[in-house]
Design a protein around this motif. Structure first.
Motif, PDB file in Angstrom:
ATOM      1  N   TYR A 370      58.696 -21.962  -9.940  1.00  0.00           N
ATOM      2  CA  TYR A 370      57.775 -21.550 -10.999  1.00  0.00           C
ATOM      3  C   TYR A 370      57.978 -22.367 -12.267  1.00  0.00           C
ATOM      4  CZ  TYR A 370      56.859 -17.531  -8.036  1.00  0.00           C
ATOM      5  OH  TYR A 370      56.507 -16.727  -6.970  1.00  0.00           O
ATOM      6  N   VAL A 372      57.587 -21.951 -16.099  1.00  0.00           N
ATOM      7  CA  VAL A 372      57.580 -20.759 -16.949  1.00  0.00           C
ATOM      8  C   VAL A 372      57.545 -21.172 -18.422  1.00  0.00           C
ATOM      9  CG1 VAL A 372      58.839 -19.362 -15.250  1.00  0.00           C
ATOM     10  CG2 VAL A 372      60.115 -20.649 -16.987  1.00  0.00           C
ATOM     11  N   ARG A 373      57.192 -20.214 -19.247  1.00  0.00           N
ATOM     12  CA  ARG A 373      57.217 -20.407 -20.697  1.00  0.00           C
ATOM     13  C   ARG A 373      58.110 -19.340 -21.305  1.00  0.00           C
ATOM     14  NH1 ARG A 373      52.247 -21.338 -21.423  1.00  0.00           N
ATOM     15  NH2 ARG A 373      52.341 -23.559 -21.974  1.00  0.00           N
ATOM     16  N   ASP A 433      61.175 -14.272  -5.842  1.00  0.00           N
ATOM     17  CA  ASP A 433      60.242 -13.348  -6.499  1.00  0.00           C
ATOM     18  C   ASP A 433      60.966 -12.150  -7.100  1.00  0.00           C
ATOM     19  OD1 ASP A 433      58.077 -14.955  -5.983  1.00  0.00           O
ATOM     20  OD2 ASP A 433      57.566 -13.968  -4.099  1.00  0.00           O
ATOM     21  N   ILE A 436      62.448 -13.584 -10.393  1.00  0.00           N
ATOM     22  CA  ILE A 436      61.406 -13.738 -11.422  1.00  0.00           C
ATOM     23  C   ILE A 436      60.999 -12.376 -11.974  1.00  0.00           C
ATOM     24  CG2 ILE A 436      59.009 -14.430 -11.830  1.00  0.00           C
ATOM     25  CD1 ILE A 436      60.878 -16.809 -11.698  1.00  0.00           C
ATOM     26  N   GLY A 440      60.993 -10.502 -16.589  1.00  0.00           N
ATOM     27  CA  GLY A 440      59.664 -10.542 -17.184  1.00  0.00           C
ATOM     28  C   GLY A 440      59.669 -10.520 -18.698  1.00  0.00           C
ATOM     29  N   SER A 444      57.307 -15.984 -19.166  1.00  0.00           N
ATOM     30  CA  SER A 444      56.030 -15.712 -18.509  1.00  0.00           C
ATOM     31  C   SER A 444      55.744 -16.863 -17.553  1.00  0.00           C
ATOM     32  CB  SER A 444      54.898 -15.591 -19.532  1.00  0.00           C
ATOM     33  OG  SER A 444      54.750 -16.788 -20.274  1.00  0.00           O
ATOM     34  N   VAL A 445      55.130 -16.565 -16.425  1.00  0.00           N
ATOM     35  CA  VAL A 445      54.851 -17.577 -15.406  1.00  0.00           C
ATOM     36  C   VAL A 445      53.600 -18.358 -15.780  1.00  0.00           C
ATOM     37  CG1 VAL A 445      54.215 -17.957 -12.998  1.00  0.00           C
ATOM     38  CG2 VAL A 445      56.016 -16.315 -13.567  1.00  0.00           C
ATOM     39  N   GLN A 448      52.709 -21.943 -10.153  1.00  0.00           N
ATOM     40  CA  GLN A 448      53.587 -21.830  -8.991  1.00  0.00           C
ATOM     41  C   GLN A 448      53.546 -23.113  -8.166  1.00  0.00           C
ATOM     42  OE1 GLN A 448      52.556 -19.716  -5.211  1.00  0.00           O
ATOM     43  NE2 GLN A 448      54.023 -18.189  -5.940  1.00  0.00           N
TER      44      GLN A 448
END
Length: 463
Positions: A370, A372-373, A433, A436, A440, A444-445, A448
Motif C-alpha cells: 500500500y 499511504v499518507r 490487511d 493496515i 487507521g 490513510s491508504v 494498492q
C-alpha cells in the motif's frame, strides 16, 4: 596504622594497599594526622594528583569515581516508560519484552510499537524510540537506510515474459553481488565528500561502488505489478497502472557501519545491563556520535541511490519515464522536536508518517502493498508499520511450511517468483490487511499495489 584503620575510612580492595603505602611515606606524622590526610585525599582526590605520596591513590580514587559515574549513567530505569502499541493482538511477547527494555534506558523519552512488530536485535523490528541527545546504532539496525520505492509507469499490456526478462536483466541480488565491468552504474552519492571524512568510510567506498544498484538477500525484492488508485492522487487519474516496487537497503556498507559503531557503543557502556547490551548508545554531541550520524546519513542516501538506479534501468529499457514515484526509508534515525526539546527518533522497521507524508507499506511476495499518507499521530512519533511483519522466524518457516503450499499460494494469486525461499513464504508473514486495519489512525491508504512477477535472492532454499 594497619589495614583495619584504612577499611574504617571506607576504602576497599587494592585501594587499601595504596593508602598504606602512602601512609608509610609519611612516617613523621601521628596516626591521627595520617588518618586526617587520608580522609582529605578520599574526599578531594583531585587536589592530591601532584603530591607524590598520594598521587597513586588519588588517581585510582578518581578512576573509581569515573567508573561509578559511568555505571550510574548506564543504569536502567526500574520500570519502562509508558508507550502506545498498535495492533497488540498481532505482536508477540518477545517484541514487547524488547521494547520494555528499550523504554528503561536512561536516554529514552518516548516510544511506540507498530502492528508489524517482531523480535529483532536490540530494538524490536517495528519499534520506534525517541532518545535525548543520544543515538543507538542498533536502534537503527544493521541494514541502515533500508527503504522502499514505487514507480508508476506509462505502459500498457506489459507481457509477463517481458516483466521476467526485465527483472532478470536489470536487477542483481545476494550477498556480495555487484555489477561487473561496463555494466557497473555510477551515482553522485559515490562522490559525496563524506566518504573521505573517516578511515572507515574510505575503506567502505570501494565496496559501495561495487555493489551500487543491487539488492541484498532476505526480504529484499524488485517486482512488477499493478497499482490501483480509486481516486485521483499522486498527479494521476484514478485507475490501474503498471508499476515497479522495490525493497532494498545499504548492502554490506551499512552492515559494516552498524557493526563498527555498535562495538564502539558497547565499549563505552561496559556496565550496561546485559539485557540491554545491543541498545548501547553514543552521545550525539561526542566525536563517536557525530561520526556515526555522518556514516548513517550517507548509508541512507546510498540505499536510496540503489533504488534510483534499479528503477532508472528498468524505465530506460522500456523507453519511458515514470509517471509518479514514491519512496521512503524505514531504518534510520531522525532529529525531531518533542514537547519543546530536540530528540532523536529511531525507526527500526517503521515508516515515517508525518501529516501528509507519503510512504509505502508492502505485504509479502504474493500479497498487496500500500501507498499511504501519514496522519501525523504524535503518540506513534509520527510513524507507521514498514510492512506486514514476520509471524514466523526463518528457520521456523523452513520447518513448518511445505513447498507445495507456497507454490499453491503463489499460483492462486497469479504471482511468478524468481528466486525466493521458504523462509520468505507469504505464510511466514502476518496478514497485511490486518496490519493496515490496525493503524487507521496513523495513515490513510492512497493506492494498492498487487505483485505479478517478483524477483528476490534465492533464500536459504530454492522453491
Amino acid at each position: 596504622m594497619n589495614g583495619k584503620d584504612i577499611i574504617r575510612l571506607g576504602l576497599k580492595g587494592h585501594l587499601i594497599g595504596l593508602a598504606l603505602k602512602a601512609a608509610d611515606a609519611r612516617k613523621g606524622l601521628s596516626k591521627r594526622e595520617l588518618l586526617d590526610e587520608l580522609s582529605s585525599v578520599i574526599a578531594h582526590p583531585q587536589d592530591y594528583l601532584d603530591q607524590p605520596p598520594y598521587r597513586g591513590l588519588a588517581e585510582e580514587l578518581l578512576k573509581a569515581e569515573s567508573q561509578q559515574a559511568a555505571a550510574e549513567r548506564s543504569r536502567l530505569r526500574e520500570l519502562p516508560l509508558a508507550y502506545d502499541v498498535w495492533g497488540p493482538e498481532l505482536i508477540e511477547d518477545g517484541a514487547r519484552r524488547q521494547m520494555n527494555v528499550a523504554m528503561r534506558l536512561p536516554v529514552s523519552v518516548a516510544g511506540a510499537l507498530m502492528p508489524d512488530a517482531h523480535v529483532g536485535y536490540g530494538l524490536p523490528i517495528g519499534g520506534v524510540l525517541a532518545t535525548r541527545s543520544a543515538v543507538i546504532p542498533y536502534g537503527v539496525g544493521v541494514d541502515i537506510g533500508c527503504s522502499m520505492m514505487l514507480s508508476v509507469l506509462p505502459v500498457e499490456n506489459l507481457e509477463r515474459s517481458e516483466m521476467l526478462r526485465l527483472l532478470q536483466r536489470h536487477t542483481r541480488f545476494g550477498a556480495g553481488v555487484g555489477w561487473e565491468g561496463r555494466e557497473r552504474p555510477d551515482h553522485d552519492v559515490l562522490d559525496d565528500p563524506a566518504w573521505r571524512e573517516s578511515k572507515l568510510l574510505g575503506y567502505l567506498h570501494g565496496k559501495a561502488a561495487q555493489q551500487i544498484g543491487t539488492s541484498g538477500s532476505g526480504n529484499h525484492f524488485v517486482e512488477f505489478g499493478t497499482f490501483r488508485l480509486d481516486e485521483p492522487d499522486l498527479g494521476l487519474e484514478a485507475g490501474e497502472y503498471v508499476a515497479v516496487l522495490s525493497h532494498s537497503g545499504s548492502r554490506g556498507t551499512g552492515a559494516q557501519i552498524a557493526g563498527h559503531f555498535t562495538r564502539v557503543a558497547e565499549r563505552l557502556h561496559p556496565h550496561l545491563d546485559p539485557e540491554a547490551r545491543k541498545l548501547a548508545w553514543l552521545d550525539l554531541d561526542s566525536d563517536d556520535g557525530q561520526a556515526y550520524w555522518q556514516a548513517m546519513t550517507l548509508a541512507g542516501r546510498y540505499a536510496l541511490a540503489n533504488h534510483e538506479i534499479i528503477h532508472a534501468r528498468i524505465a530506460k529499457a522500456l523507453g519511458v519515464r515514470a509517471l509518479a514515484q514514491v519512496s521512503n526509508s524505514h531504518n534510520l534515525a531522525w532529529k525531531a522536536e518533542l514537547n519543546g526539546e530536540q530528540v532523536v527518533v529511531h525507526r527500526k522497521g517503521a515508516t515515517p508518517a508525518a501529516a501528509g507524508q507519503l510512504g509505502i507499506i508492502p505485504g509479502s511476495m504474493a500479497d498487496p502493498g500500500y501507498v499511504v499518507r501519514g496522519l501525523g499521530e504524535p503518540r506513534s512519533l509520527e510513524s507507521a508499520s514498514h510492512g506486514a511483519g514476520r509471524a514466523m522466524g526463518r528457520k521456523d518457516a523452513e520447518r513448518r511450511i511445505p513447498k507445495a503450499d507456497m507454490r499453491a499460494y503463489l499460483e492462486a494469486r497469479g504471482v511468478t517468483l524468481i528466486g525466493g525461499g521458504i523462509d520468505e513464504a507469504p505464510m511466514a508473514y502476518k496478514r497485511i490487511d490486518d496490519v493496515i486495519a490496525a493503524q487507521g489512525d496513523l495513515v490513510s491508504v492512497v493506492g494498492q499495489f498487487k505483485p505479478q512477477v517478483v524477483r528476490m535472492d534465492t533464500g536459504s532454499e530454492d522453491i
